[in-house]
Design an enzyme around this catalytic site. Structure first.
Site, PDB file in Angstrom:
ATOM      1  N   GLY A 460       5.897 -13.074 -10.219  1.00  0.00           N
ATOM      2  CA  GLY A 460       7.046 -13.802 -10.744  1.00  0.00           C
ATOM      3  C   GLY A 460       6.888 -15.280 -10.466  1.00  0.00           C
ATOM      4  CB  THR A 461       4.380 -17.042  -8.381  1.00  0.00           C
ATOM      5  OG1 THR A 461       3.254 -16.362  -8.957  1.00  0.00           O
ATOM      6  CG2 THR A 461       4.784 -16.329  -7.111  1.00  0.00           C
ATOM      7  N   GLY A 502      -3.684 -16.937  -3.175  1.00  0.00           N
ATOM      8  CA  GLY A 502      -3.892 -16.341  -4.487  1.00  0.00           C
ATOM      9  C   GLY A 502      -4.525 -17.335  -5.438  1.00  0.00           C
ATOM     10  NE  ARG A 574      -5.807 -31.810 -10.994  1.00  0.00           N
ATOM     11  CZ  ARG A 574      -6.760 -31.348 -11.779  1.00  0.00           C
ATOM     12  NH1 ARG A 574      -7.825 -30.750 -11.271  1.00  0.00           N
ATOM     13  NH2 ARG A 574      -6.655 -31.502 -13.083  1.00  0.00           N
ATOM     14  CG  ASN A 577       3.108 -25.319 -14.594  1.00  0.00           C
ATOM     15  OD1 ASN A 577       4.111 -26.029 -14.520  1.00  0.00           O
ATOM     16  ND2 ASN A 577       2.928 -24.427 -15.546  1.00  0.00           N
ATOM     17  N   PRO A 578       3.535 -28.526 -12.437  1.00  0.00           N
ATOM     18  CG  PRO A 578       3.617 -30.795 -12.985  1.00  0.00           C
ATOM     19  CD  PRO A 578       2.993 -29.500 -13.396  1.00  0.00           C
ATOM     20  CE  LYS A 646      -4.771 -29.932   1.198  1.00  0.00           C
ATOM     21  NZ  LYS A 646      -4.043 -31.012   1.901  1.00  0.00           N
ATOM     22  N   GLY A 647      -2.410 -24.358  -2.441  1.00  0.00           N
ATOM     23  CA  GLY A 647      -1.478 -23.216  -2.398  1.00  0.00           C
ATOM     24  C   GLY A 647      -0.089 -23.670  -2.029  1.00  0.00           C
ATOM     25  CD  GLU A 650       2.626 -17.249   2.552  1.00  0.00           C
ATOM     26  OE1 GLU A 650       3.135 -16.378   3.232  1.00  0.00           O
ATOM     27  OE2 GLU A 650       1.400 -17.446   2.478  1.00  0.00           O
TER      28      GLU A 650
END
Ligand code: FAD
Ligand code: SF4
Lengths: 684, 314
Positions: A460-461, A502, A574, A577-578, A646-647, A650
């Site tokens: 859903g992210t 991920g 980076r 997708n803002p 970087k992710g 969380e």
């Protein structure tokens, strides 16, 4: 034109809002039977009897599976933390915690299965239990050390003794529950010798591998798909009870079986964040330079399986201190085995560390912002490694500027609006970044499109949308030429949507595959695996960073705390997708707000059972609790990982609780060292 | 859920005839159906009373407002006369549940909603099966009663609406096959005693037809203030309905007892010493018997009485 960096709504958004997207419990299957799970109601003991005859003739009932007739499972099956006793369902009469599945009732319809499950007589021989978590519990022992291992840098005792100011406090966080909107559901059938499943999980490949081991099948004999997932937050990272039980039933009854947990069962038998009790000592010179940080958290586990709530990971990297000591204690109790919940370790750990830093600033009479800036390390304070890129200072400065921190009077309990006390607080934070091995396959199709296949999952992210953009840029094609296939264990080994790894892991595989396809002049099919290239990643301190600012009101007459404003500045490498990244960090901040003010699993002190195992009793923030949240990104780039990401999954959760707790202190003058900040803790 | 028969009542008499034995009236279903799913309620028959001509709000000749039993919570809260003359009632209803639920929930059903004690929903206890014990007393009772409870049950009544109705001396009208009757709200919920499963003074099979708000109790200067663990969508931790009428103050508390708690002691105290809100609150709460985990409710109730009356006083 680059697709990475462009704000794009989710590809599957229209399907989701129109109801066309099918979640695991929605997929129509011919000849489906339904399983209803029966959970243990005692906290420790043995099953004396399950009176299957009492329900056998109820309408629609096909049968009952319990420890007497369930297939034998492979005890070696497990995951990241080794063999996992929680997976060993219906193998014996032992009850290790209240909420352990003891039987599965299978019937023609869901209602029939539930009706029989509801009345199935199960009797127990109870044994004394212990669910009472304390940091000095006699059963406490050092936590497993596969990560967040204990460290000793410098002489902590001597540095504390030499400090002009020392903060020594305990911080506590309760059991917290993932509370994903979609309950855990699996549908399983056997296609000849092959087990097929549609399951709600965070990584079909990893789950398929566990399930294959558990049922002693070769990996090719198991296929798991996970098209849409309604949130996981860690609770769907494991091979869930729904999947194991549905697999047993599909085998036994020779037809497709669906098992969907009820909301209460999701609470009682999937996973939780363990309670923590953390002792922190921080010593500093009068000018605010840290001499020592000594962080000793304890957390609860179950004897069924190891787990690490890595509360001290930030402590080892966030600030320069001459001496750092960390020790993690695990306390085995008769409880649901804990597992990673969004921002594992870091969320409770940062609450302790960043609250203690605020207390230090108070005692030193220094601006809490300035205290952080003065302790910026040049290299990893424990590892000695260089930082790959570190933009915490930018987050702090930019956040402070936008928030208006500069005009803050740092003394507490000075701002009043009518009967309300008003205060502000901040927290700095980091969350480790990295990637895990994954494979990807790209085929150049005759029509000029590319089929990109990777065993990724979209919880859903917006992972589907982000990976499409990454693939488009890597293949030098527009996104309309990308056909992304994800959510299927047949697509090959891939890391799960977890650990904020991920996007990094999958981006790595996709870019590497695209690189190879370029070598073939964009023709044919390539399959790659990143295990080797990941091995070549140089040792660095790699982290995402953030600074969170909060403004709260507190009503001393009623104890009500409301967050009025939340602002987070993030450095997450980076931004692919803002729009989606912002939604991720905002969601995380709301999770942090909920942790600060609401979330608390409550146990009955006598029976040891979880009392508030539903959304009526387990409160998460409602819309009215959530203010207008500002979240933005400072320029950042991760040099070691393709695309420079970087992710962002969380980091949003981490830090928010401390920022709010610090703001509550600023408003009221009273420190809140236990979460949640319930009204009875603030009431005067 | 246990299987049950469903029947739509054609008229009141039809409902009353069908209403005996293991039957239950179904109004909005927002509480009853949830409890059926949990197995707490297991009626053999549901008699749908939603379509009976019992909805709507009218003014009686003596100035009272008569609220039909199937009037939805939303309609009640929005009614101009309720908002003008009994604003605390409108505020109380709006402080409860969510917009969707209030569109379904009715006045009769709201009065008869069951406690939100978590044990009650999950296992047998004295309130469900007499003699099976009260696990909350030694257990998790953070949200439980501080006034009027007994060793047999320490649960609170969950309704916000009933707290305001209690402050306004509302009267419940009902019908049975033996005829109609009335019960003042102050006597509607009997003391806990050793019969916590007996929750109302209604005769068996009675159908609530209306709730009457006496004209004399009207108070534009009234307020409902609900304190809860989050900003919305939660039951009251402690709530207060307060009203100034000519020469008197009316105060009722929610979240503190098995019924809305009318603060007669505090009201009498204020007749003697007008304006001594804190002392009045303390006099009322001297009867409180908190358990180890809910003593904060005494402080909270005291503060609420004091601050709300101070803000509200003419
Ligand atoms: C998520 C949630 C949150 C909520 N939050 C709040 C809150 O904050 N504050 C609050 O006060 N309430 C709250 N409620 C409760 C809600 O107000 C009640 O569920 C509702 O008022 C019940 O009305 P109903 O018409 O749906 O009753 P039903 O569920 O239909 O019936 C409830 C009971 O009343 C009986 N009954 C109904 N009508 C009659 C009648 N005319 N005569 C005799 N018996 C009758 C039924 O037989 C049943 O036993 C909440 C409910 C939910 C589900
Ligand atoms: S307080 Fe009442 S409802 Fe709750 S467990 Fe005790 S007897 Fe049951």
């Amino acid at each position: 034109m680059n697709a990475v960096g462009v704000a794009q709504p989710r590809i599957e958004g229209p399907a989701k809002v129109t109801g066309a997207a099918r979640y695991a419990a929605d997929v129509p299957i011919e000849g489906l039977a339904f399983g209803a799970v029966v959970l243990a109601t005692v906290t420790r003991g043995r099953i004396r009897d399950i009176d299957v005859d009492a329900v056998r003739n109820m309408p629609g009932v096909l049968g009952v599976i319990d420890h007497r007739n369930a297939p034998r499972l492979n005890p070696k099956a497990g995951g990241f933390f080794g063999p996992d006793g929680q997976l060993q369902l219906l193998q014996d009469e032992m009850i290790p915690f209240a909420g352990r599945p003891v039987a599965l009732v299978v019937a023609e319809t869901l209602e029939q299965a539930q009706a029989a499950a509801h009345v199935l007589p199960v009797t127990y021989d109870e044994e004394p239990h212990d669910t009472n978590f304390t940091a000095d519990h006699p059963a406490g022992r050092p936590a497993m050390t596969i990560f967040d291992e204990p460290v000793d840098v410098g002489d902590v005792e001597a540095e504390l003794a030499a400090s002009s100011v020392v903060v020594e406090e305990r911080y506590r966080t309760p059991e917290e529950y993932h509370s994903a909107m979609e309950p855990h559901s699996a549908t399983v059938w056997w296609d000849g010798e092959r087990l097929e499943a549609i399951d709600s999980n965070q990584g079909p490949f990893v789950i398929a591998a566990t399930l294959a081991t558990l049922f002693s099948l070769s990996l090719e004999k198991v296929r798991i798909r996970t098209e849409h997932v309604g949130g996981g937050f860690g609770s769907k990272g494991l091979c869930g009870p729904q999947l194991i039980l549905a697999a047993m039933a599909a085998h036994r009854f020779g037809r497709p079986v669906r098992v969907t947990l009820t909301r209460t069962q999701v609470f009682l038998t999937t996973a939780m964040r363990p309670a923590t009790d953390q002792l922190i000592r921080i010593g500093a010179d009068a000018d605010g330079r840290l001499r020592a940080i000594w962080h000793e958290p304890a957390f609860e586990i179950s004897p069924l399986v190891e787990y690490i709530e890595g509360c001290t990971e930030l402590t080892k990297t966030l600030y320069a201190a001459r001496a750092i000591r960390t020790r993690l204690t695990a306390v085995p109790l008769d409880i649901l085995p804990p597992y990673s919940m969004r921002g594992p370790g870091a969320a409770p750990g940062s609450f302790a560390l960043e609250s203690a830093m605020d207390e230090l600033a108070e005692r030193l009479g220094i601006d809490p912002l300035e205290l952080r800036l003065r302790n910026e390390p040049a290299a990893g304070p424990v590892s000695g490694l260089p930082f790959s890129s570190r933009n915490l200072v930018e987050c702090l400065r930019e956040g402070a500027h936008r928030f208006g921190w500069g005009t803050r009077d740092h003394r507490p309990r000075l701002r009043r609006e009518g009967s309300l006390l008003v205060g502000t607080g901040l927290a700095a934070t980091s969350f480790s970044a990295g990637a895990f091995p994954s494979s990807a396959t790209i085929t150049a199709e005759a029509d000029g499109t590319f089929t990109v296949a990777i065993g990724a999952t979209d919880l859903g992210t917006g992972a589907r949308t982000a990976l499409t953009a990454i693939a488009a840029d890597a293949l030098e094609a527009g996104t309309e030429r990308i056909r992304l296939r994800i959510s299927d264990s047949d697509l090959g080994p891939a890391w799960s949507a977890g650990g904020s790894r991920g996007t990094t892991s999958w981006a790595w595989a996709i870019t590497e595959a695209a690189e190879k396809l370029r070598g073939q002049e964009w023709r044919g099919t390539v399959t790659i695996d990143t295990t080797q290239s990941l091995g070549g990643l140089p040792g660095r301190e790699r982290h995402a960073y953030s600074a969170v600012f909060a403004e709260v009101t507190a009503d001393p007459a009623t104890g009500e705390v409301r967050v009025r404003r939340l602002l987070g500045m993030f450095a997450v490498g980076r931004v692919v997708n803002p729009l989606l990244a912002r939604s991720q960090v905002i969601g995380g901040m709301i999770g942090g707000l909920s942790m600060a003010l609401h979330e608390e699993g409550v146990r009955d002190p006598v029976s040891g059972r979880h009392v508030n195992a539903d959304f009526a009793g387990y409160h998460i923030a409602a819309h009215a609790d959530v203010p207008d949240i500002e979240a933005d990104f400072v320029p950042d780039h991760e040099p070691g990982i393709p695309v420079g990401v970087k992710g962002a999954g969380e980091i949003g959760n981490v830090g928010t609780a401390a920022a709010i707790a610090n703001a509550v202190w600023h408003a009221t003058g009273v420190r809140q060292r236990s979460l949640p900040i319930r009204l009875d803790r603030v009431l005067e | 859920m246990k299987e049950f028969a469903y029947q739509r009542a054609a008229d009141i008499r039809d409902a009353l005839i069908a209403g005996g034995g293991g039957a239950r009236y179904l109004a909005g279903g927002t509480n009853l159906v949830d409890l059926m799913k949990e197995g707490v309620e297991a009626p053999t028959r549901l008699i749908d009373v939603r379509r009976l001509p019992l909805d709507g709000i009218s003014e009686a000749a003596d100035g009272a407002l008569v609220i039909g039993a199937t009037t939805t919570n939303s309609d009640l809260a929005a009614h101009p006369e309720v908002r003008r003359r009994y604003p605390a009632l409108s505020q109380a209803v709006l402080a409860g549940a969510s917009g969707q639920l209030r569109n379904m929930a009715t006045v009769g059903g709201n009065l008869l909603q069951r406690t939100r004690c978590a044990y009650f929903a999950a296992q047998e206890c004295n309130k469900r099966v007499p003699g099976t014990g009260c696990p909350a007393i030694a257990g998790a009772h953070h949200n439980h009663a501080i006034l009027g409870w007994t060793r047999s049950c320490v649960a609170t009544h969950a309704s916000d609406m009933a707290v305001a109705l209690t402050a306004f001396d509302a009267i419940v009208r009902y019908e049975t096959l033996d005829g109609a009757g009335e019960i003042p709200l102050s006597e509607f919920y009997p003391p806990v005693g050793d019969t916590p499963h007996v929750e109302t003074a209604l005769p068996p099979g009675a159908l609530i037809t209306a709730v009457v708000l006496p004209g004399a109790a009207a108070s534009p200067r009234s307020r409902y203030r609900k304190v809860r663990e989050r900003a919305s969508y939660a039951f009251a931790t402690v709530s207060i309905a307060a009203a100034f009428t000519e020469g008197s103050v009316r105060i009722a508390l929610g979240g503190v007892a098995s019924r809305p708690w009318r603060c007669r002691t505090a009201e009498a105290f204020l007749l003697d010493s007008p304006g001594s809100f804190r002392a009045a609150a303390e006099a009322e709460l001297s009867a409180a018997e908190p358990l180890p985990g809910n003593g904060y409710k005494v402080t909270l109730a005291r503060n609420l009485i004091e601050t709300v009356l101070k803000e509200l006083q003419p």
